[in-house]
Each structure stands twice: as C-alpha cells, then as structure tokens.
Write a protein that holds these residues in place. Sequence first.
Motif, PDB file in Angstrom:
ATOM      1  N   LEU A  33       0.812  -1.208   0.000  1.00 13.45           N
ATOM      2  CA  LEU A  33       0.000   0.000   0.000  1.00 13.45           C
ATOM      3  C   LEU A  33       0.851   1.265   0.000  1.00 13.45           C
ATOM      4  O   LEU A  33       0.559   2.176  -0.767  1.00 13.45           O
ATOM      5  CB  LEU A  33      -0.987  -0.012   1.157  1.00 13.45           C
ATOM      6  N   PRO A  34       1.875   1.361   0.809  1.00 17.33           N
ATOM      7  CA  PRO A  34       2.795   2.462   0.511  1.00 17.33           C
ATOM      8  C   PRO A  34       3.600   2.001  -0.708  1.00 17.33           C
ATOM      9  O   PRO A  34       4.402   1.079  -0.603  1.00 17.33           O
ATOM     10  CB  PRO A  34       3.657   2.589   1.758  1.00 17.33           C
ATOM     11  N   ILE A  35       3.346   2.587  -1.847  1.00 16.09           N
ATOM     12  CA  ILE A  35       3.887   2.104  -3.126  1.00 16.09           C
ATOM     13  C   ILE A  35       5.389   1.861  -3.062  1.00 16.09           C
ATOM     14  O   ILE A  35       5.909   0.958  -3.723  1.00 16.09           O
ATOM     15  CB  ILE A  35       3.555   3.115  -4.250  1.00 16.09           C
ATOM     16  N   ILE A  36       6.079   2.582  -2.234  1.00 14.44           N
ATOM     17  CA  ILE A  36       7.536   2.475  -2.160  1.00 14.44           C
ATOM     18  C   ILE A  36       7.983   1.089  -1.670  1.00 14.44           C
ATOM     19  O   ILE A  36       9.098   0.664  -1.955  1.00 14.44           O
ATOM     20  CB  ILE A  36       8.115   3.600  -1.273  1.00 14.44           C
ATOM     21  N   ASN A  71      15.250  -8.370   2.365  1.00 20.07           N
ATOM     22  CA  ASN A  71      15.388  -7.925   0.973  1.00 20.07           C
ATOM     23  C   ASN A  71      14.922  -6.497   0.747  1.00 20.07           C
ATOM     24  O   ASN A  71      14.858  -6.042  -0.394  1.00 20.07           O
ATOM     25  CB  ASN A  71      14.584  -8.855   0.042  1.00 20.07           C
ATOM     26  N   PHE A  72      14.592  -5.789   1.827  1.00 25.41           N
ATOM     27  CA  PHE A  72      14.003  -4.459   1.686  1.00 25.41           C
ATOM     28  C   PHE A  72      14.912  -3.488   0.929  1.00 25.41           C
ATOM     29  O   PHE A  72      14.485  -2.821  -0.009  1.00 25.41           O
ATOM     30  CB  PHE A  72      13.653  -3.873   3.060  1.00 25.41           C
ATOM     31  N   ARG A  73      16.161  -3.405   1.318  1.00 23.76           N
ATOM     32  CA  ARG A  73      17.072  -2.422   0.726  1.00 23.76           C
ATOM     33  C   ARG A  73      17.261  -2.659  -0.767  1.00 23.76           C
ATOM     34  O   ARG A  73      17.072  -1.752  -1.585  1.00 23.76           O
ATOM     35  CB  ARG A  73      18.421  -2.447   1.442  1.00 23.76           C
ATOM     36  N   GLN A  74      17.617  -3.882  -1.130  1.00 18.16           N
ATOM     37  CA  GLN A  74      17.909  -4.178  -2.534  1.00 18.16           C
ATOM     38  C   GLN A  74      16.646  -4.074  -3.393  1.00 18.16           C
ATOM     39  O   GLN A  74      16.686  -3.527  -4.491  1.00 18.16           O
ATOM     40  CB  GLN A  74      18.528  -5.568  -2.666  1.00 18.16           C
ATOM     41  N   SER A  75      15.528  -4.563  -2.887  1.00 16.15           N
ATOM     42  CA  SER A  75      14.277  -4.491  -3.644  1.00 16.15           C
ATOM     43  C   SER A  75      13.822  -3.051  -3.838  1.00 16.15           C
ATOM     44  O   SER A  75      13.328  -2.689  -4.908  1.00 16.15           O
ATOM     45  CB  SER A  75      13.178  -5.277  -2.923  1.00 16.15           C
ATOM     46  N   LEU A  78      15.794  -1.213  -6.460  1.00 19.70           N
ATOM     47  CA  LEU A  78      15.354  -1.580  -7.813  1.00 19.70           C
ATOM     48  C   LEU A  78      13.980  -0.994  -8.109  1.00 19.70           C
ATOM     49  O   LEU A  78      13.739  -0.494  -9.205  1.00 19.70           O
ATOM     50  CB  LEU A  78      15.317  -3.104  -7.952  1.00 19.70           C
ATOM     51  N   TRP A  79      13.073  -1.042  -7.142  1.00 23.57           N
ATOM     52  CA  TRP A  79      11.696  -0.664  -7.373  1.00 23.57           C
ATOM     53  C   TRP A  79      11.514   0.834  -7.616  1.00 23.57           C
ATOM     54  O   TRP A  79      10.740   1.233  -8.494  1.00 23.57           O
ATOM     55  CB  TRP A  79      10.812  -1.117  -6.211  1.00 23.57           C
ATOM     56  N   ILE A  80      12.189   1.681  -6.862  1.00 23.83           N
ATOM     57  CA  ILE A  80      11.975   3.132  -6.992  1.00 23.83           C
ATOM     58  C   ILE A  80      12.302   3.634  -8.399  1.00 23.83           C
ATOM     59  O   ILE A  80      11.480   4.328  -9.000  1.00 23.83           O
ATOM     60  CB  ILE A  80      12.745   3.904  -5.900  1.00 23.83           C
ATOM     61  N   PRO A  81      13.461   3.302  -8.984  1.00 24.21           N
ATOM     62  CA  PRO A  81      13.704   3.771 -10.359  1.00 24.21           C
ATOM     63  C   PRO A  81      12.713   3.186 -11.365  1.00 24.21           C
ATOM     64  O   PRO A  81      12.297   3.874 -12.301  1.00 24.21           O
ATOM     65  CB  PRO A  81      15.119   3.300 -10.676  1.00 24.21           C
ATOM     66  N   PHE A  86       8.060   3.986 -14.884  1.00 22.90           N
ATOM     67  CA  PHE A  86       6.668   3.743 -15.283  1.00 22.90           C
ATOM     68  C   PHE A  86       5.865   5.040 -15.322  1.00 22.90           C
ATOM     69  O   PHE A  86       5.048   5.252 -16.216  1.00 22.90           O
ATOM     70  CB  PHE A  86       5.996   2.752 -14.341  1.00 22.90           C
ATOM     71  N   ILE A  87       6.092   5.915 -14.359  1.00 20.13           N
ATOM     72  CA  ILE A  87       5.400   7.208 -14.361  1.00 20.13           C
ATOM     73  C   ILE A  87       5.799   8.004 -15.597  1.00 20.13           C
ATOM     74  O   ILE A  87       4.940   8.572 -16.295  1.00 20.13           O
ATOM     75  CB  ILE A  87       5.702   7.988 -13.063  1.00 20.13           C
ATOM     76  N   MET A  88       7.092   8.041 -15.890  1.00 24.46           N
ATOM     77  CA  MET A  88       7.571   8.767 -17.070  1.00 24.46           C
ATOM     78  C   MET A  88       6.985   8.167 -18.354  1.00 24.46           C
ATOM     79  O   MET A  88       6.542   8.892 -19.244  1.00 24.46           O
ATOM     80  CB  MET A  88       9.093   8.734 -17.121  1.00 24.46           C
ATOM     81  N   LEU A  89       6.973   6.844 -18.457  1.00 23.00           N
ATOM     82  CA  LEU A  89       6.418   6.193 -19.646  1.00 23.00           C
ATOM     83  C   LEU A  89       4.921   6.451 -19.767  1.00 23.00           C
ATOM     84  O   LEU A  89       4.412   6.636 -20.883  1.00 23.00           O
ATOM     85  CB  LEU A  89       6.697   4.689 -19.607  1.00 23.00           C
ATOM     86  N   GLY A  90       4.218   6.482 -18.656  1.00 18.10           N
ATOM     87  CA  GLY A  90       2.788   6.797 -18.686  1.00 18.10           C
ATOM     88  C   GLY A  90       2.537   8.207 -19.188  1.00 18.10           C
ATOM     89  O   GLY A  90       1.636   8.433 -20.010  1.00 18.10           O
TER      90      GLY A  90
END
Length: 189
Positions: A33-36, A71-75, A78-81, A86-90
């Motif tokens: 739910l917190p997208i981050i 796995n929080f840090r590594q995931s 990767l997820w934030i960029p 995805f926002i930029m592509l949208g």
Amino acid sequence: MNQFLGVDSKLVQFFTLLGNLILLNLLWILTSLPIITAGAASAAMYAVIFQYAEGTDDAVLKPFIKSFLSNFRQSTLLWIPICLLFIMLGIDMVFLIGNAASGIAPLLWVPVVLISFLTAVILTYSFPLIAKFSAPLRNVLRNSVCLFFLNFFPSAGILMLNLLPWGLMLLAPRLFFRTGILWFLLGFS
C-alpha cells in the motif's frame, strides 16, 4: 469419509494451499500500500512461494516478514527507479496519444514501447532472483534479461500472465471488475 477429509487428503491439501495463497496475497497488498514498499513485498512473496514449492515450509507470515526485512534495501533500490520510469512512460504515452495527429508521434512510440518492454522483462525475473539469491543488483538486472531471452517462450508466457490484469483493466474494465474478487484474493500470489 476420513480419507476424504483427513489431514493428508488431497482436498485438505488443496484448501490449505488456497488459504495460504490468499493470505500471501493479502499480505502482499497490505505491505504494498505504501507504493515504495511494493518491491520488497514482491520479493517476500516470491520467497514464500519458493519455500512452499520446495516443500521446506508451509508457513506464510513469519517467512514473509523475514524476507521482507532482509530484501528491503535491494528491492527498494530496484523498485523506486522502475516506478519512476513507469510514471515517465505513462506521461509519454498520454502525450503521444494526445498528439497522434502530428506526423512525428509514430516515431516516438518506438522508444517508449522498447523501454516498456525492457522494463517488463526486468520485472519478470528481478524480484524472484532477489528472493532466491544473494547477488549485487547489477547481476540481478543482467541475469533477469538473460533468463528472459534464454527461456523466451516460457518467459513470454509469464510476462503475459503478469500483464493480464493490466490489459483487462484497460481493454475490458467491466470484465476486470466482475472478476475483481479473484484479483484481490489470488491475483498476485
């Protein structure tokens, strides 16, 4: 009757698996739910699915939380960029659809589609790799692309399954919302 409803019966095993997948899916939704935190939640979900498939453990909550934290840090790195991409592509797609009448718009679709495809390729295997192996992020990205193209047809099937809810939501929203309970209970796990 005991063989049909006994602890080792196929029916009880099926409903146990179904209940665990529903619990896992709900955990994924709550921790995303917190997208981050969606990246860490995805890696944790894959870790639980791997242990369940290997038969090492059928618990859900403790392994999910353990994997989420480890796995929080590594995931998240990767997820934030990818989320920003995805926002930029949208935004690019909205711009291109809005300017479809201009002659240059068809040429601009090529990089948007290629970048979207490469991002989807990376997402197909990156979080499962993070859940299963301890490797630098650079190796995870490279291995994601290699795994996708070395196993192209099964990987394309996995990619299509991952894109199915999004395609239904865009192309057939009534069908998507009619089957919404399935997506909510089992869609991600």
